[in-house]
Design an enzyme around this catalytic site. Structure first.
Site, PDB file in Angstrom:
ATOM      1  CE  LYS A  22      -1.810   1.988   3.975  1.00  0.00           C
ATOM      2  NZ  LYS A  22      -1.542   3.429   3.980  1.00  0.00           N
ATOM      3  CG  ASN A  23       2.221   2.859   3.530  1.00  0.00           C
ATOM      4  OD1 ASN A  23       1.076   3.224   3.251  1.00  0.00           O
ATOM      5  ND2 ASN A  23       2.600   2.609   4.775  1.00  0.00           N
ATOM      6  CB  CYS A 116      -4.782   6.487  10.220  1.00  0.00           C
ATOM      7  SG  CYS A 116      -5.256   5.086   9.228  1.00  0.00           S
ATOM      8  NE  ARG A 121      -0.231  10.499   9.718  1.00  0.00           N
ATOM      9  CZ  ARG A 121      -0.677   9.531   8.923  1.00  0.00           C
ATOM     10  NH1 ARG A 121      -1.940   9.192   8.963  1.00  0.00           N
ATOM     11  NH2 ARG A 121       0.134   8.918   8.096  1.00  0.00           N
ATOM     12  N   PRO A 122       1.840  16.765  11.004  1.00  0.00           N
ATOM     13  CG  PRO A 122       3.605  17.868  12.054  1.00  0.00           C
ATOM     14  CD  PRO A 122       2.655  16.717  12.220  1.00  0.00           C
ATOM     15  CG  ASP A 124       6.754  20.665   9.910  1.00  0.00           C
ATOM     16  OD1 ASP A 124       6.247  19.524   9.833  1.00  0.00           O
ATOM     17  OD2 ASP A 124       7.586  20.960  10.779  1.00  0.00           O
ATOM     18  CG  ASP A 304       2.741   1.647   9.389  1.00  0.00           C
ATOM     19  OD1 ASP A 304       2.407   2.591  10.124  1.00  0.00           O
ATOM     20  OD2 ASP A 304       3.171   1.802   8.239  1.00  0.00           O
ATOM     21  NE  ARG A 396      -7.175   4.631   3.992  1.00  0.00           N
ATOM     22  CZ  ARG A 396      -6.325   5.042   4.937  1.00  0.00           C
ATOM     23  NH1 ARG A 396      -6.742   5.267   6.159  1.00  0.00           N
ATOM     24  NH2 ARG A 396      -5.052   5.251   4.658  1.00  0.00           N
TER      25      ARG A 396
HETATM   26  N1  EPU Z   1       6.367  14.611  10.515  1.00  0.00           N
HETATM   27  C1  EPU Z   1       6.471  15.954  10.800  1.00  0.00           C
HETATM   28  N2  EPU Z   1       6.511  16.819   9.749  1.00  0.00           N
HETATM   29  C2  EPU Z   1       6.466  16.409   8.450  1.00  0.00           C
HETATM   30  C3  EPU Z   1       6.359  15.037   8.182  1.00  0.00           C
HETATM   31  C4  EPU Z   1       6.318  14.152   9.239  1.00  0.00           C
HETATM   32  O1  EPU Z   1       6.520  16.362  11.950  1.00  0.00           O
HETATM   33  O2  EPU Z   1       6.508  17.255   7.557  1.00  0.00           O
HETATM   34  C5  EPU Z   1       6.287  13.639  11.627  1.00  0.00           C
HETATM   35  C6  EPU Z   1       4.897  12.985  11.662  1.00  0.00           C
HETATM   36  O3  EPU Z   1       3.978  13.765  12.376  1.00  0.00           O
HETATM   37  C7  EPU Z   1       5.174  11.666  12.312  1.00  0.00           C
HETATM   38  C8  EPU Z   1       6.585  11.337  11.830  1.00  0.00           C
HETATM   39  O4  EPU Z   1       7.154  12.570  11.391  1.00  0.00           O
HETATM   40  O5  EPU Z   1       5.192  11.835  13.697  1.00  0.00           O
HETATM   41  C9  EPU Z   1       6.633  10.302  10.721  1.00  0.00           C
HETATM   42  O6  EPU Z   1       5.972  10.750   9.594  1.00  0.00           O
HETATM   43  P1  EPU Z   1       6.293  10.247   8.117  1.00  0.00           P
HETATM   44  O7  EPU Z   1       6.298  11.449   7.246  1.00  0.00           O
HETATM   45  O8  EPU Z   1       7.484   9.362   8.114  1.00  0.00           O
HETATM   46  O9  EPU Z   1       5.031   9.385   7.832  1.00  0.00           O
HETATM   47  P2  EPU Z   1       4.007   9.525   6.647  1.00  0.00           P
HETATM   48  O10 EPU Z   1       4.729   9.716   5.371  1.00  0.00           O
HETATM   49  O11 EPU Z   1       2.927  10.475   6.997  1.00  0.00           O
HETATM   50  C10 EPU Z   1       4.058   6.982   6.027  1.00  0.00           C
HETATM   51  C11 EPU Z   1       3.013   5.920   5.924  1.00  0.00           C
HETATM   52  C12 EPU Z   1       2.515   5.565   7.311  1.00  0.00           C
HETATM   53  C13 EPU Z   1       3.684   5.107   8.160  1.00  0.00           C
HETATM   54  C14 EPU Z   1       4.799   6.172   8.164  1.00  0.00           C
HETATM   55  C15 EPU Z   1       6.039   5.728   8.898  1.00  0.00           C
HETATM   56  C16 EPU Z   1       1.980   6.421   3.797  1.00  0.00           C
HETATM   57  C17 EPU Z   1       0.807   6.931   3.064  1.00  0.00           C
HETATM   58  N3  EPU Z   1       1.907   6.425   5.121  1.00  0.00           N
HETATM   59  O12 EPU Z   1       3.390   8.089   6.648  1.00  0.00           O
HETATM   60  O13 EPU Z   1       1.607   4.497   7.141  1.00  0.00           O
HETATM   61  O14 EPU Z   1       3.257   4.913   9.478  1.00  0.00           O
HETATM   62  O15 EPU Z   1       5.149   6.513   6.804  1.00  0.00           O
HETATM   63  O16 EPU Z   1       6.560   4.578   8.343  1.00  0.00           O
HETATM   64  O17 EPU Z   1       2.953   5.981   3.209  1.00  0.00           O
HETATM   65  C18 EPU Z   1      -0.098   3.040   7.771  1.00  0.00           C
HETATM   66  O18 EPU Z   1       0.147   2.405   6.738  1.00  0.00           O
HETATM   67  O19 EPU Z   1      -0.864   2.601   8.669  1.00  0.00           O
HETATM   68  C19 EPU Z   1       0.522   4.350   7.975  1.00  0.00           C
HETATM   69  C20 EPU Z   1       0.111   5.235   8.858  1.00  0.00           C
END
Ligand code: EPU
Length: 422
Positions: A22-23, A116, A121-122, A124, A304, A396
């Site tokens: 998925k990711n 989710c 989840r910012p 920035d 995850d 999903r």
């Molecule tokens: N974060 C920030 N600022 C940013 C981006 C991230 O503070 O600009 C923080 C987030 O708030 C979080 C941490 O950094 O606390 C990790 O965020 P990351 O950007 O790595 O995660 P993501 O890209 O939003 C993807 C997966 C998630 C998975 C994470 C970590 C997708 C669509 N989602 O999320 O998948 O948990 O990487 O591996 O690829 C899931 O599949 O259940 C899921 C939530």
């Protein structure tokens, strides 16, 4: 309302084939629009996130066909159309259209993404990255607007190795003038999968899978093909299920290295499994030793899998601790595990689980995707009937979860309350 109903305590034996990740697919589809021609993705899982992204690319006037796990996207007539908020909100990954449209059109208007509810989840780091590449960013109501006369390569350091920011910056930088360096980049296997597609399309990316990624901008990206990697979180979830109720349960199509952290914890717990090429065979042991786990970025224990793992930790002989370090609020599963009879205490981001507990089936909810995976796992070992509400979250991310578990002997089905009332 559709619900999943499980009659627990069945032994699971046979074979479960792992689907595409998925990711990965949720970033590969937006990445494909950078091509000026056809892109073919193989091993595409039929989950609702895939369907939402296909709706988005069709709205952008790309032509697409999706049959037998193969998705072909033709971008020749692409138009930079505003994606409606209702569609953007359906999933987190709609934010990959920020980087992709910015690279392609130097302009993107994107509503705030969904996903989710597991923390604030910012985004920035994504925004700062785009700005470094030369984009101007404004927020108008619930929308981000990105514009750039041109994008120029830059040195970008991420405060945290964010998966989303690494991919989004890679997308935006592919066609920028000059070279971009991402330091402290995320190293997840999905990043490598996306970089491989982009390179197959003619991009010049090196270092994907390490914390330093270098992207030399190119003018055009062309037609390409890619295999979506196997879903390591789906593989991990079924491995956990196998550790609880498997009898020589075979999980096929896996990449062992991608689930190393989980396998090492299972070994520590006394679970035995065998790995041959792309197949893991696992059976439930008589008892489980307690363990301590911290979720970390790859190759650490994946966040995850923290929630499904909690279901397994309710069965250990003693006190297990799971500390969630990535998200501040990934705890939707806790109250329902307690309702099923687990002895779990939550202190900030740490779950303290005292086992073994006899779980009893009851009515529970999938508050998010992986909380849902935890509920399915708990339902499979519980005595009696577990009814899971809000299953759209589960669907999903897990392709054919009911069929896959039914095929190995689980008593699980989807019911539709509304239809049943008529
Ligand atoms: N974060 C920030 N600022 C940013 C981006 C991230 O503070 O600009 C923080 C987030 O708030 C979080 C941490 O950094 O606390 C990790 O965020 P990351 O950007 O790595 O995660 P993501 O890209 O939003 C993807 C997966 C998630 C998975 C994470 C970590 C997708 C669509 N989602 O999320 O998948 O948990 O990487 O591996 O690829 C899931 O599949 O259940 C899921 C939530």
């Amino acid at each position: 309302m559709r619900k999943i109903v499980i009659n627990g305590q069945k032994e699971l034996t046979g074979e479960i084939k792992i689907s595409g990740a998925k990711n990965s697919v949720v970033a590969l589809i937006p990445a494909a629009i950078l091509s000026d021609d056809k892109v073919t993705l193989y091993n595409v899982p039929d989950i609702s996130d895939t369907r939402s992204l296909i709706d988005i690319i069709n709205l952008l006037k790309c032509e697409s066909s999706y049959t037998d796990e193969t998705l072909v996207i033709d971008t020749k007539n692409i138009q930079n159309t505003l994606i409606p908020e209702s569609l953007s909100k359906k999933l987190r990954a709609s934010y990959y259209f920020m980087g992709a449209l910015l690279a392609k059109f130097h302009y993107a208007e994107i509503y705030f993404p969904g996903g989710c509810n597991i923390g604030s989840r910012p985004i920035d780091f994504h925004i700062k990255g785009f700005e470094k590449l030369g984009a101007k960013v404004e927020i108008e109501g619930n929308k981000y607007i990105f514009r750039a006369e041109k994008l120029k390569g830059a040195r970008i350091y991420l405060d945290f190795a964010s998966v989303g920011a690494t991919i989004n910056i890679m997308l935006a930088a592919c066609k920028a003038e000059g070279t971009t360096y991402i330091s402290n980049a995320a190293k997840e296997p999905e990043i490598v999968n996306i970089a491989t597609l982009l390179n197959n399309m003619g991009a010049r990316i090196s270092g994907a899978g390490t914390s330093e990624i270098r992207i030399e901008g190119v003018e055009h990206l062309h037609s390409a093909v890619i295999d979506v990697i196997p879903d390591r979180i789906e593989a991990g979830t079924y491995t956990i299920i196998g550790a609880l109720c498997g009898k020589d349960l075979k999980i096929t199509g896996i990449i062992e290295d991608h689930i190393d952290a989980l396998l090492s914890k299972l070994k520590e717990m006394g679970v035995e499994y065998k790995c041959t090429i792309n197949t893991l065979t696992i059976s439930a042991p008589k008892e489980y030793k307690p363990v301590n786990i911290r979720t970390l970025v790859f190759p650490g224990f994946p966040t995850d899998l923290g929630q499904p793992m909690c279901a397994l930790l309710t069965q250990t002989n003693g006190v297990s601790i799971l500390e969630e370090t990535i998200y501040e609020n990934r705890i939707g599963h806790i109250k329902y595990l307690q309702k099923m009879g687990a002895h779990v205490r939550q202190e900030n981001r740490t779950s303290i689980i005292i086992g073994p507990s006899k779980l009893k089936g009851t009515e529970v909810e999938a508050t998010d995707l992986r909380a849902g995976a935890c509920m399915v796992t708990a339902g499979l070992i519980a005595e009696g009937t577990t009814t899971i509400d809000n299953i759209e979250h589960i669907l999903r991310g897990y392709e054919n979860i009911v069929e896959k578990l039914t095929n190995v002997g689980a008593d699980i089905k989807i019911i539709d309350d509304e239809i049943d009332k008529k």
